[in-house]
Design an enzyme around this catalytic site. Structure first.
Site, short mmCIF file in Angstrom:
data_model
loop_
_atom_site.label_atom_id
_atom_site.label_comp_id
_atom_site.label_asym_id
_atom_site.label_seq_id
_atom_site.Cartn_x
_atom_site.Cartn_y
_atom_site.Cartn_z
N GLY A 16 0.88 -1.13 -0.02
CA GLY A 16 -0.04 -0.07 -0.01
C GLY A 16 0.68 1.40 -0.24
O GLY A 16 2.00 1.31 -0.50
N SER A 17 0.06 2.28 0.78
CA SER A 17 0.82 3.90 0.27
C SER A 17 2.19 3.83 1.01
O SER A 17 2.62 3.40 1.98
CB SER A 17 -0.36 4.66 1.22
OG SER A 17 0.37 5.86 1.53
N THR A 18 2.66 4.68 0.17
CA THR A 18 4.41 5.17 0.87
C THR A 18 4.09 5.94 2.03
O THR A 18 5.22 6.47 2.54
CB THR A 18 4.94 5.88 -0.46
OG1 THR A 18 4.31 6.87 -0.91
CG2 THR A 18 5.13 4.69 -1.27
N THR A 19 3.00 6.29 2.66
CA THR A 19 2.85 7.39 3.64
C THR A 19 2.97 6.19 5.01
O THR A 19 3.04 6.54 6.10
CB THR A 19 1.72 7.99 3.81
OG1 THR A 19 0.40 7.05 3.81
CG2 THR A 19 1.61 8.76 2.62
N ALA A 20 2.90 4.87 4.91
CA ALA A 20 2.87 4.05 6.00
C ALA A 20 4.11 4.16 6.77
O ALA A 20 3.69 4.10 8.17
CB ALA A 20 2.96 2.64 5.33
#
Lengths: 137, 402
Positions: free
Chosen positions: A59-63
């Site tokens: 999923g998102s690279t903001t993890a």
């Protein structure tokens, strides 16, 4: 079990074991540490203070920032053990030390088939300096 | 990972706090992925939206800014969590806006370009073919690798700013030839493709490719850069895809053989029924939407003009809002050419510098969102708080206007 320590440190805590790809982004509520991802097999469990096992990130690279927010609020796992390298865990952990002075060791290279023998709730010791992961008292 | 003597100095703190912080991050990443060295980048694209970075992200960005950090290369930024100009009129709470503006201030202090968009390659960040860049924003990374002929990994939050401050990135992943070789071929034999089809095609590819780099053959010559933008966004939302060899578009990939290096790989035909399945899969409800969202990723000024045409003479029905997301630059152009007025005459609103998937939709009271964006549909539905309807722009307009 033996893996490769990516961010150094030691921890001893209860395990929380997921068989599925995992993400902190929209997947863990930083305010509580509860796993909220509807697609996770450990939805409803809490990561706080646990040695968290999962095979891969997703999923998102903001993890990394979601993970760091759990650290800021004191709801972070004690350590993370994965099969494949999850850069979100690595980066979040590095920032945890630099920004909040907290250690969350990260180990990768422990195959799911191997760590699956550990049941959630079992005490686990990990040493990211050597890569050792051992379950049991 | 090899560090030269200058990089060693930076890691010891001799280049100041910000660069030391950044070196700690990139060396740990480099070691984790087995990179051999740090290589120069020509541009960066970073994240600074409050909804996903949280207070921790504010702490990180302010730490960079306050310890003397300056971006070493041209650095654009993804959309903010609020419309930076008109946020009050969208009902954003003051406290929430204040957090976003702290991120904006830190980003400005670091010397970033002020374009808050996920389509920086259409607006402000123009690397040339063959250059290495370090971009966050999955859809833009696909565009960089597949259309611009650049090399970029999908850069994680925290590493994005680190790379930008240092002007380097670890040498791994999509920077290496061997990882760019295609491992699966998608064949498009369908005729008369609509704008909407391209989004579903991208999503289908993302679902099926897994960790393999896909090739797409059979794209018509008429495909537009905007359609490719949405195709890539759909693919990146559905899976770990960071590059698609688009035959006829991707530099160096004129044929399947170019893309695969001559290896025999799995072939998958894309049928009309596959696209119908994507639509069915992303559609969670038949309820009337309370929000229609266009522009994930941001619409170009051409797309805004097309939307204005489709909306001509129509009026939004009671109880439905329509937000149209774009970059500040396209917003300015659309404002000057009458496009914004034409869209807003229907009751819709054009909003800039923010985007739907990173704005606090639930807190603003929305429960059913209708969109033609496979990316928005996937992100919102995986959170499980808001129900999604996925349909073409034309079908949406038919339903929510009169």
């Amino acid at each position: 079990m033996k893996g490769r320590g990516l961010v150094k440190g030691k921890a001893r805590a209860e395990s929380l074991v997921s068989q599925k790809a995992f993400t902190f982004a929209h997947g863990v509520d930083p305010e509580t540490g509860n796993v909220t991802d509807v697609r996770s097999d450990i939805k409803g469990s809490n990561v706080r203070g646990k040695v968290l096992f999962y095979p891969f990130g997703k999923g998102s690279t903001t993890a990394s920032s979601w993970f760091l927010e759990t650290v800021r609020l004191g709801n972070n796992p004690a350590a993370i053990v994965t099969e494949g390298v999850d850069l979100s865990a690595v980066i979040g952990s590095v920032m945890a030390r630099l920004v909040y002075g907290k250690e969350v060791p990260v180990i990768s290279g422990v195959a799911r088939a191997e760590y699956s023998r550990v049941k959630s709730g079992t005490p686990v010791s990990i040493d990211a300096d050597t890569g050792d992961v051992s379950a049991g008292p | 990972m090899f560090l030269d003597s200058n990089q060693e100095k930076l890691l010891r703190g001799e280049g100041g706090g910000a660069k030391q912080f950044a070196m700690e991050v990139v060396t740990k990443v480099g070691d984790a992925v087995g990179a051999d060295a740090l290589v120069p980048i020509k541009s960066a694209h970073v994240l600074a939206h409050y909804s996903s970075l949280h207070d921790a992200g504010v702490d990180v960005l302010e730490r960079f800014a306050e310890s003397g950090g300056k971006f070493a290369v041209p650095t654009s930024v993804d959309p903010a969590s609020i419309d930076l100009k008109n946020w009050k009129s969208f009902g954003i709470p003051e406290e929430y806006a204040r957090k976003q503006f702290r991120l904006c201030d830190a980003y400005a202090k670091l010397g970033g370009m002020g374009c808050w968009t996920c389509v920086q390659y259409q607006v402000c960040n123009f690397p040339k073919q063959g250059e290495t860049v370090a971009w966050a924003e999955s859809s833009a990374v696909v565009f960089a690798n597949s259309v611009l002929g650049c090399r970029s990994n999908k850069i994680t939050a925290g590493m994005d700013v680190s790379c930008a401050v240092l002007g380097v990135t670890p040498h791994f992943g999509m920077l290496l030839d061997e990882n760019r070789t295609a491992g699966v071929v998608f064949k498009l034999g369908l005729k008369s493709l609509s704008d909407f089809d391209y989004r579903s095609i991208g999503f289908f590819i993302g679902r099926k490719a897994g960790s393999r780099v896909p090739v797409l053959s059979g794209l018509p010559a008429s495909v537009t850069s905007d359609q490719v933008k949405h195709l890539g966004a759909g693919a990146a939302a559905a899976g770990p895809v960071t590059m698609i060899h688009l035959l006829g578009i991707t530099p160096g990939s004129a044929s399947v053989t170019d893309a695969t290096g001559g290896e025999s790989v799995e072939g998958i035909d894309i049928a009309r029924s596959d696209l119908a399945e994507v639509e069915e899969d992303l559609n969670q409800t038949s309820e009337t939407p309370d929000l229609v969202a266009f522009g994930v990723p941001h619409l170009s000024v051409n797309e805004l003009g097309e939307l204005a045409n489709q909306l001509e003479g129509r009026r939004l029905k009671e109880g439905v809002k329509m937000y149209v997301y774009t970059s500040s630059q396209a917003y300015d152009l659309a404002g000057r050419t009458g496009i914004t007025t034409a869209i807003e005459r229907t009751g819709a609103r054009v909003t800039h510098s923010t985007d739907a998937e990173i704005s606090p939709l639930k807190a603003l009271g929305f429960n059913v969102v209708m969109t033609n964006s496979a990316k928005l549909a996937e992100i919102v539905s995986s959170e499980g708080e808001i129900k999604i309807r996925y349909a073409s722009q034309k079908a949406i307009i038919e339903e929510v206007t009169s």
